[in-house]
Design a protein around this motif. Structure first.
Motif, PDB file in Angstrom:
ATOM      1  N   GLU A   1      -9.965  -4.195  15.626  1.00 10.07           N
ATOM      2  CA  GLU A   1     -10.949  -4.610  14.505  1.00 10.07           C
ATOM      3  C   GLU A   1     -10.505  -4.352  13.144  1.00 10.07           C
ATOM      4  OE1 GLU A   1     -15.080  -4.220  15.798  1.00 10.07           O
ATOM      5  OE2 GLU A   1     -14.410  -2.107  16.192  1.00 10.07           O
ATOM      6  N   VAL A   2      -9.003  -4.231  12.954  1.00 13.18           N
ATOM      7  CA  VAL A   2      -8.643  -4.204  11.745  1.00 13.18           C
ATOM      8  C   VAL A   2      -7.715  -5.755  11.737  1.00 13.18           C
ATOM      9  CG1 VAL A   2      -6.360  -3.245  10.387  1.00 13.18           C
ATOM     10  CG2 VAL A   2      -8.103  -1.856  11.616  1.00 13.18           C
ATOM     11  N   ASP A   3      -7.876  -6.337  10.331  1.00  6.46           N
ATOM     12  CA  ASP A   3      -7.238  -7.477  10.082  1.00  6.46           C
ATOM     13  C   ASP A   3      -6.804  -7.709   8.593  1.00  6.46           C
ATOM     14  OD1 ASP A   3      -6.067  -9.979  10.469  1.00  6.46           O
ATOM     15  OD2 ASP A   3      -8.276 -11.090  10.845  1.00  6.46           O
ATOM     16  N   MET A   4      -6.335  -8.625   8.125  1.00  6.79           N
ATOM     17  CA  MET A   4      -5.835  -8.857   6.491  1.00  6.79           C
ATOM     18  C   MET A   4      -6.677 -10.389   6.370  1.00  6.79           C
ATOM     19  SD  MET A   4      -4.173  -6.255   5.819  1.00  6.79           S
ATOM     20  CE  MET A   4      -3.018  -6.696   4.207  1.00  6.79           C
ATOM     21  N   ASP A   5      -7.128 -10.441   5.258  1.00 12.16           N
ATOM     22  CA  ASP A   5      -7.587 -11.519   4.698  1.00 12.16           C
ATOM     23  C   ASP A   5      -6.528 -12.268   4.079  1.00 12.16           C
ATOM     24  OD1 ASP A   5      -7.505 -10.551   2.088  1.00 12.16           O
ATOM     25  OD2 ASP A   5      -9.640 -10.558   1.916  1.00 12.16           O
ATOM     26  N   ARG A   6      -6.869 -13.557   3.573  1.00  9.50           N
ATOM     27  CA  ARG A   6      -5.888 -14.219   2.793  1.00  9.50           C
ATOM     28  C   ARG A   6      -5.403 -13.892   1.549  1.00  9.50           C
ATOM     29  NH1 ARG A   6      -8.084 -20.773   3.526  1.00  9.50           N
ATOM     30  NH2 ARG A   6      -7.915 -20.867   5.601  1.00  9.50           N
ATOM     31  N   GLY A   7      -6.199 -12.965   1.068  1.00  7.94           N
ATOM     32  CA  GLY A   7      -5.695 -12.055  -0.362  1.00  7.94           C
ATOM     33  C   GLY A   7      -5.160 -11.003  -0.052  1.00  7.94           C
ATOM     34  N   GLN A   8      -4.547 -10.626   1.060  1.00 13.34           N
ATOM     35  CA  GLN A   8      -4.227  -9.579   1.650  1.00 13.34           C
ATOM     36  C   GLN A   8      -4.663  -8.272   1.325  1.00 13.34           C
ATOM     37  OE1 GLN A   8      -0.957  -9.480   3.281  1.00 13.34           O
ATOM     38  NE2 GLN A   8      -1.716 -11.752   3.443  1.00 13.34           N
ATOM     39  N   ARG A   9      -6.251  -8.593   1.410  1.00 12.99           N
ATOM     40  CA  ARG A   9      -7.056  -7.349   1.521  1.00 12.99           C
ATOM     41  C   ARG A   9      -7.187  -6.712   3.155  1.00 12.99           C
ATOM     42  NH1 ARG A   9     -12.542  -8.602  -1.203  1.00 12.99           N
ATOM     43  NH2 ARG A   9     -12.231 -10.256   0.432  1.00 12.99           N
ATOM     44  N   LEU A  10      -7.227  -5.405   3.291  1.00 17.48           N
ATOM     45  CA  LEU A  10      -7.261  -5.037   4.668  1.00 17.48           C
ATOM     46  C   LEU A  10      -8.649  -4.870   4.956  1.00 17.48           C
ATOM     47  CD1 LEU A  10      -5.545  -2.012   6.209  1.00 17.48           C
ATOM     48  CD2 LEU A  10      -7.891  -1.915   6.444  1.00 17.48           C
ATOM     49  N   LEU A  11      -9.132  -5.628   6.213  1.00 21.29           N
ATOM     50  CA  LEU A  11     -10.256  -5.744   6.716  1.00 21.29           C
ATOM     51  C   LEU A  11     -10.760  -4.720   7.822  1.00 21.29           C
ATOM     52  CD1 LEU A  11     -10.968  -9.726   6.698  1.00 21.29           C
ATOM     53  CD2 LEU A  11     -11.350  -8.067   4.769  1.00 21.29           C
ATOM     54  N   TYR A  12     -11.957  -4.349   7.919  1.00 21.63           N
ATOM     55  CA  TYR A  12     -12.400  -3.715   9.333  1.00 21.63           C
ATOM     56  C   TYR A  12     -13.796  -4.018   9.740  1.00 21.63           C
ATOM     57  CZ  TYR A  12     -13.473   0.186  12.258  1.00 21.63           C
ATOM     58  OH  TYR A  12     -13.663   0.986  13.717  1.00 21.63           O
ATOM     59  N   ARG A  13     -13.654  -4.754  10.914  1.00 25.00           N
ATOM     60  CA  ARG A  13     -14.799  -5.253  11.404  1.00 25.00           C
ATOM     61  C   ARG A  13     -15.341  -6.563  10.366  1.00 25.00           C
ATOM     62  NH1 ARG A  13     -18.172   0.046  13.455  1.00 25.00           N
ATOM     63  NH2 ARG A  13     -16.479   0.534  15.487  1.00 25.00           N
ATOM     64  N   GLY A  14     -14.465  -6.997   9.861  1.00 30.80           N
ATOM     65  CA  GLY A  14     -14.793  -8.165   9.176  1.00 30.80           C
ATOM     66  C   GLY A  14     -14.850  -7.941   7.535  1.00 30.80           C
ATOM     67  N   GLU A  15     -14.951  -6.637   7.383  1.00 27.10           N
ATOM     68  CA  GLU A  15     -15.332  -6.332   5.777  1.00 27.10           C
ATOM     69  C   GLU A  15     -14.156  -5.548   5.129  1.00 27.10           C
ATOM     70  OE1 GLU A  15     -18.107  -7.300   4.347  1.00 27.10           O
ATOM     71  OE2 GLU A  15     -19.073  -8.177   5.944  1.00 27.10           O
ATOM     72  N   PRO A  16     -14.067  -5.748   3.694  1.00 22.87           N
ATOM     73  CA  PRO A  16     -13.152  -5.217   3.049  1.00 22.87           C
ATOM     74  C   PRO A  16     -13.263  -3.523   3.346  1.00 22.87           C
ATOM     75  CG  PRO A  16     -13.695  -6.808   1.946  1.00 22.87           C
ATOM     76  CD  PRO A  16     -14.595  -6.543   2.909  1.00 22.87           C
ATOM     77  N   PHE A  17     -12.176  -2.840   3.701  1.00 22.06           N
ATOM     78  CA  PHE A  17     -12.288  -1.311   4.314  1.00 22.06           C
ATOM     79  C   PHE A  17     -11.944  -0.373   3.023  1.00 22.06           C
ATOM     80  CE2 PHE A  17     -10.258   2.544   5.727  1.00 22.06           C
ATOM     81  CZ  PHE A  17     -11.117   3.130   6.601  1.00 22.06           C
ATOM     82  N   THR A  18     -12.855   0.605   3.168  1.00 21.88           N
ATOM     83  CA  THR A  18     -12.820   1.754   1.915  1.00 21.88           C
ATOM     84  C   THR A  18     -12.685   2.969   2.856  1.00 21.88           C
ATOM     85  OG1 THR A  18     -14.166   0.722   0.334  1.00 21.88           O
ATOM     86  CG2 THR A  18     -13.945   2.968   0.327  1.00 21.88           C
ATOM     87  N   GLY A  19     -11.470   3.635   2.840  1.00 19.73           N
ATOM     88  CA  GLY A  19     -11.351   4.855   3.478  1.00 19.73           C
ATOM     89  C   GLY A  19      -9.973   5.190   3.477  1.00 19.73           C
ATOM     90  N   GLU A  20      -9.512   5.940   4.774  1.00 17.10           N
ATOM     91  CA  GLU A  20      -8.352   6.229   5.109  1.00 17.10           C
ATOM     92  C   GLU A  20      -7.653   5.248   6.322  1.00 17.10           C
ATOM     93  OE1 GLU A  20      -7.669  10.830   3.572  1.00 17.10           O
ATOM     94  OE2 GLU A  20      -8.456  10.378   5.359  1.00 17.10           O
ATOM     95  N   VAL A  21      -6.387   4.901   6.137  1.00 20.90           N
ATOM     96  CA  VAL A  21      -5.705   4.038   7.232  1.00 20.90           C
ATOM     97  C   VAL A  21      -4.653   4.885   7.532  1.00 20.90           C
ATOM     98  CG1 VAL A  21      -4.859   1.951   8.072  1.00 20.90           C
ATOM     99  CG2 VAL A  21      -6.628   1.963   6.154  1.00 20.90           C
ATOM    100  N   GLU A  22      -4.537   5.531   9.005  1.00 21.66           N
ATOM    101  CA  GLU A  22      -3.380   6.176   9.411  1.00 21.66           C
ATOM    102  C   GLU A  22      -2.595   5.176  10.568  1.00 21.66           C
ATOM    103  OE1 GLU A  22      -5.053   9.564  11.618  1.00 21.66           O
ATOM    104  OE2 GLU A  22      -6.485   8.313  12.780  1.00 21.66           O
ATOM    105  N   GLU A  23      -1.623   5.544  10.903  1.00 20.16           N
ATOM    106  CA  GLU A  23      -0.461   4.627  11.800  1.00 20.16           C
ATOM    107  C   GLU A  23       0.137   5.798  12.596  1.00 20.16           C
ATOM    108  OE1 GLU A  23       3.004   1.553  11.700  1.00 20.16           O
ATOM    109  OE2 GLU A  23       2.293   2.423   9.899  1.00 20.16           O
ATOM    110  N   HIS A  24       0.333   5.438  13.776  1.00 18.31           N
ATOM    111  CA  HIS A  24       0.903   6.426  14.938  1.00 18.31           C
ATOM    112  C   HIS A  24       2.111   5.451  15.438  1.00 18.31           C
ATOM    113  CE1 HIS A  24      -3.043   8.333  14.340  1.00 18.31           C
ATOM    114  NE2 HIS A  24      -2.317   9.422  14.665  1.00 18.31           N
TER     115      HIS A  24
END
Length: 258
Positions: A132-155
């Motif tokens: 459910e994570v994506d990027m919009d055309r402005g390179q904003r990170l989206l979660y469930r279609g909305e700009p995300f606020t919080g922490e993003v982790e990678e494994h």
């Protein structure tokens, strides 16, 4: 503000600035604030509010310490130095409580220091590989279609390799990377998508590999120092002393790492 100017600048003002820039953002205000002491300069995110879980300060405090030698409360300064200029990892229930306190303070006009102990739910944290994570055309990170606020982790292979802070889909706040064995690889601070303060990188053996210092508004690199795996210096560049530095590179979410 002029009543709080220190008689002499702090010898460790640069490190204190790093701490202030690395605070956990508990109230975000996009845009810039003007220097109230009349320099004519503006500070990105200056009206935002940051915290280390115990103290609360404005997003432009680093600017006044660095530019105008504003004096900090003795207890706060001692805490900064005690933690070796690194903001403690956020205790999310406490940070949520701080955010609630800040919101109430802004409504009632209160300010200052606060000790908080109320248990609260965990803060929002997502995995970059969540479908459910994506990027919009402005390179904003989206979660469930909305700009995300919080922490993003990678494994990678089950091991955490990065943790970055986002506000409205844009990198904003502290970020860290680790090697697969858990050794710290890098740490940096972003403000409205731009690198600010001092970023650091380490070799796999734990030896400091690089320190890169950025201007307060994130638009320029002002110093770069590098060391080999034995700790021997290999580069010491400062703005105005030679060649133009290489362009700073930020990892995009999900970007492959060696």
């Amino acid at each position: 503000m002029r009543d709080f100017l220190a008689p002499n600048p702090y010898e460790d003002a640069g490190r204190i600035t790093e701490y202030l820039l690395g605070g956990h953002e508990v109230f975000s205000v996009m845009g810039s604030s003007e220097d109230v002491l009349g320099s004519g300069r503006t500070v990105l995110g200056g009206d935002s509010v940051l915290s280390d879980g115990e103290w609360i300060w404005r997003g432009d405090l680093w600017f006044y310490v660095r530019t105008h030698d504003v004096e900090l409360p003795g207890e706060f300064l001692a805490r900064i130095r005690q933690h070796d200029y690194l903001v403690p990892a956020g205790n999310e229930p406490r940070m949520i409580a701080v955010a609630e306190y800040v919101a109430a303070s802004l409504r009632t006009g209160r300010s200052g220091r606060r000790t908080l102990d109320s248990p609260m739910p965990d803060a929002t944290r997502i995995d970059i590989d969540d479908p459910e994570v994506d990027m919009d055309r402005g390179q904003r990170l989206l979660y469930r279609g909305e700009p995300f606020t919080g922490e993003v982790e990678e494994h990678l292979g089950g091991a955490p390799v990065s943790l970055d802070s986002y506000v409205e889909g844009v990198r904003h706040g502290p970020g860290r990377e680790w090697y697969k064995d858990g050794t710290l690889r890098s740490e940096a601070t972003a403000r409205e998508g731009l690198p600010v303060g001092t970023s650091r990188e380490w070799h796999p053996n734990g030896v400091l590999a690089a320190e890169v210092e950025f201007s307060g508004n994130g638009t320029a690199m002002v110093a770069e120092r590098r060391w080999d795996e034995e700790g021997r210096p290999t580069k010491n560049w400062h703005a105005g002393r030679g060649k133009t530095p290489p362009t700073a590179k930020w990892h995009r979410p999900g970007e492959d790492r060696e």
